[in-house]
Design a protein around this motif. Structure first.
Motif, PDB file in Angstrom:
ATOM      1  N   LEU A   1     -11.669  54.996  71.721  1.00 37.28           N
ATOM      2  CA  LEU A   1     -12.132  56.054  72.205  1.00 37.28           C
ATOM      3  C   LEU A   1     -11.059  57.035  72.923  1.00 37.28           C
ATOM      4  N   THR A   2      -9.956  56.289  73.584  1.00 40.90           N
ATOM      5  CA  THR A   2      -9.047  56.965  74.293  1.00 40.90           C
ATOM      6  C   THR A   2      -7.860  57.474  73.338  1.00 40.90           C
ATOM      7  N   THR A   3      -7.766  57.345  72.107  1.00 42.81           N
ATOM      8  CA  THR A   3      -6.932  57.763  71.108  1.00 42.81           C
ATOM      9  C   THR A   3      -6.496  59.252  71.113  1.00 42.81           C
ATOM     10  N   ALA A   4      -5.678  59.774  71.414  1.00 44.55           N
ATOM     11  CA  ALA A   4      -5.142  61.248  71.444  1.00 44.55           C
ATOM     12  C   ALA A   4      -5.070  61.775  70.022  1.00 44.55           C
ATOM     13  N   PRO A   5      -5.094  63.282  69.874  1.00 41.22           N
ATOM     14  CA  PRO A   5      -4.724  63.658  68.474  1.00 41.22           C
ATOM     15  C   PRO A   5      -3.326  63.320  67.874  1.00 41.22           C
ATOM     16  N   ASP A   6      -2.374  63.042  69.033  1.00 41.01           N
ATOM     17  CA  ASP A   6      -0.965  62.928  68.586  1.00 41.01           C
ATOM     18  C   ASP A   6      -0.510  61.667  68.968  1.00 41.01           C
ATOM     19  N   ALA A   7      -1.317  60.591  68.981  1.00 37.84           N
ATOM     20  CA  ALA A   7      -1.047  59.173  69.392  1.00 37.84           C
ATOM     21  C   ALA A   7      -0.560  58.535  68.139  1.00 37.84           C
ATOM     22  N   PRO A   8       0.387  57.600  68.389  1.00 44.20           N
ATOM     23  CA  PRO A   8       0.611  56.713  67.274  1.00 44.20           C
ATOM     24  C   PRO A   8      -0.385  56.039  66.616  1.00 44.20           C
ATOM     25  N   LEU A   9      -0.274  56.205  65.087  1.00 47.61           N
ATOM     26  CA  LEU A   9      -1.578  55.387  64.208  1.00 47.61           C
ATOM     27  C   LEU A   9      -0.861  54.565  63.406  1.00 47.61           C
ATOM     28  N   PRO A  10      -1.787  53.607  62.973  1.00 43.34           N
ATOM     29  CA  PRO A  10      -1.549  52.395  62.190  1.00 43.34           C
ATOM     30  C   PRO A  10      -1.224  52.630  60.836  1.00 43.34           C
ATOM     31  N   PHE A  11      -0.498  53.611  60.538  1.00 43.97           N
ATOM     32  CA  PHE A  11      -0.220  53.930  59.090  1.00 43.97           C
ATOM     33  C   PHE A  11       1.130  53.799  58.876  1.00 43.97           C
ATOM     34  N   ALA A  12       1.649  53.041  57.783  1.00 39.67           N
ATOM     35  CA  ALA A  12       3.124  52.592  57.560  1.00 39.67           C
ATOM     36  C   ALA A  12       3.422  53.276  56.145  1.00 39.67           C
ATOM     37  N   GLY A  13       2.760  53.248  55.208  1.00 37.47           N
ATOM     38  CA  GLY A  13       3.088  53.489  53.746  1.00 37.47           C
ATOM     39  C   GLY A  13       2.403  52.815  52.798  1.00 37.47           C
TER      40      GLY A  13
END
Length: 403
Positions: free
Chosen positions: A143-155
């Motif tokens: 819930l604390t994830t901000a809009p510009d936080a790192p996300l688990p996408f790599a490719g």
């Protein structure tokens, strides 16, 4: 040759339209009848705060779940301004409902996955189900994830043994306990996973805010349908988080307004030394200051909702302003509500603690005020003071350059 001046940017519309006022009246009337504060407190104490009948009335009766969904997919085809009004009323009543997580964040994320295209049948079908209220979905991020936080996408290129092939476990996912679908970001894209699928677990946690349950979700490898590749999925998730953060400010606004109104009412009725306690100058000043903060919060929240609704390129800036300000205002309003109610505000039976806990939970949701201030500084090109390493008396330290 004279240069024509650039056209002035359109001013944001901070006022409420007649349609928005009618929507507010309908939602408030329903919540007054079906979700008064004693009932909300009782359900929160039971460990299962959701009222399925209330959710059905909100979604099937009023149609709030489909406000952001296009009409061709069974939604209302409205916009963020109308959704903001709904969240204001849900905040005023501190209603346990998965509106923010499902009807805003998850819905916006799916729309970012080309959800409006009839060719994207998986996404379009899920959007139709969410718009009707028959199903709910949540984004499997804390819930604390901000809009510009790192996300688990790599490719897209994921080899065997890569993290994308591993079990996904995410803690502090809001409203996952009652969700039908999880939107799970993985290294190679965004997946839609049924919570009822074998091996998928949703383990409830004990939250600070009893009206917004949290859970740890575990999704084994190979589960779900990929609805977007890594690049599209990341953009879609950030779109959902941005809309969620912007409209969360409206929930915080509604919460703060209730706290102010309830505090003014109580201090008018509570007498001490044969006069209302609200007539004491010290309390007048506190409530006047709170009123100023709430009015400013309303401007910030409405500006964010209008920017999202109009597709303004400055929407990230408006959202950062709203979240940097509204979270603190909601907490301050709830704290004043508890304190100015005296001993009554400290009791479990009075609902003030529900508002304080929701305000504190909302303050860290989708990015803390500090994180949004930092983002605001970056978007507005407002660098902080430069720092350099100093050595004073042999002890390293940090101080402003030139200081």
């Amino acid at each position: 040759m004279t240069t024509q001046p650039a056209p002035a940017a359109a001013s944001p519309d901070l006022l409420y339209s007649e349609t928005e006022d009618d929507l507010r009246a309908a939602v408030r009337s329903l919540l007054t009848d079906r979700a008064d504060l004693p009932a909300t407190l009782a359900r929160a104490e039971s460990g299962d705060p959701y009222d399925p009948g209330l959710w059905t009335s909100l979604t099937a009766g009023i149609g709030v779940a489909g406000l952001l969904v296009p009409e061709k997919l069974g939604g209302q085809g409205a916009g963020h301004r109308e959704a903001a009004v709904v969240l204001e009323e849900l905040g005023r009543a501190v209603t346990p409902a998965p509106y923010l997580t499902s009807s805003v964040v998850a819905t916006e994320t799916l729309l970012g996955c080309d959800g409006e295209s009839t060719e994207s049948t998986d996404v379009a079908g899920l959007l139709t189900a969410l718009a009707s209220g028959h199903r709910t979905a949540v984004l499997a991020l804390p819930l604390t994830t901000a809009p510009d936080a790192p996300l688990p996408f790599a490719g897209d290129a994921v080899a065997a043994g890569d993290p994308a092939e591993a079990t996904t476990t995410v803690s502090a996912v809001a409203d996952a306990v009652r969700a039908d679908v999880l939107l799970v970001p993985r290294a190679d894209g965004l997946y839609a996973v049924e919570t009822a699928a074998p091996g998928v677990t949703v383990e409830p946690l004990t939250p600070l805010d009893l009206t917004r349950p949290l859970a740890t979700v575990t999704v084994p490898a190979g589960h779900g349908i990929r609805i977007a590749d890594a690049a599209t999925g990341e953009a879609a998730v950030r779109r959902g988080l941005l809309a969620g953060a912007g409209l969360l400010a409206s929930e915080q606004l509604g919460l703060a307004e209730w706290c102010l109104e309830e505090t003014v009412r109580h201090t008018r009725e509570r007498h001490q030394f044969n006069r209302p306690v609200g007539s004491f100058q010290a309390l007048k000043h506190r409530m006047a200051q709170l009123w100023l903060e709430v009015v400013s919060a309303r401007a910030a929240a409405r500006n964010a909702a209008d920017a999202l609704a109009t597709g303004d390129p400055g929407a990230p800036l408006a959202v950062a302003v709203a979240q940097a300000y509204c979270g603190r205002v909601a907490v301050h309003a709830a704290e004043e509500c508890v304190q100015l109610h005296g001993g009554t505000g400290m009791t479990w039976e009075h609902p003030a603690h529900l508002y304080l806990k929701r305000a504190k939970s909302d303050e860290s949701a989708l990015g803390s005020p500090g994180a949004h201030r930092e983002r605001l500084a970056g978007l507005a090109d407002l660098p902080g003071p430069e720092w350099r390493v100093q050595v004073t008396g042999g002890a390293p330290g940090r101080g402003p350059a030139g200081g």
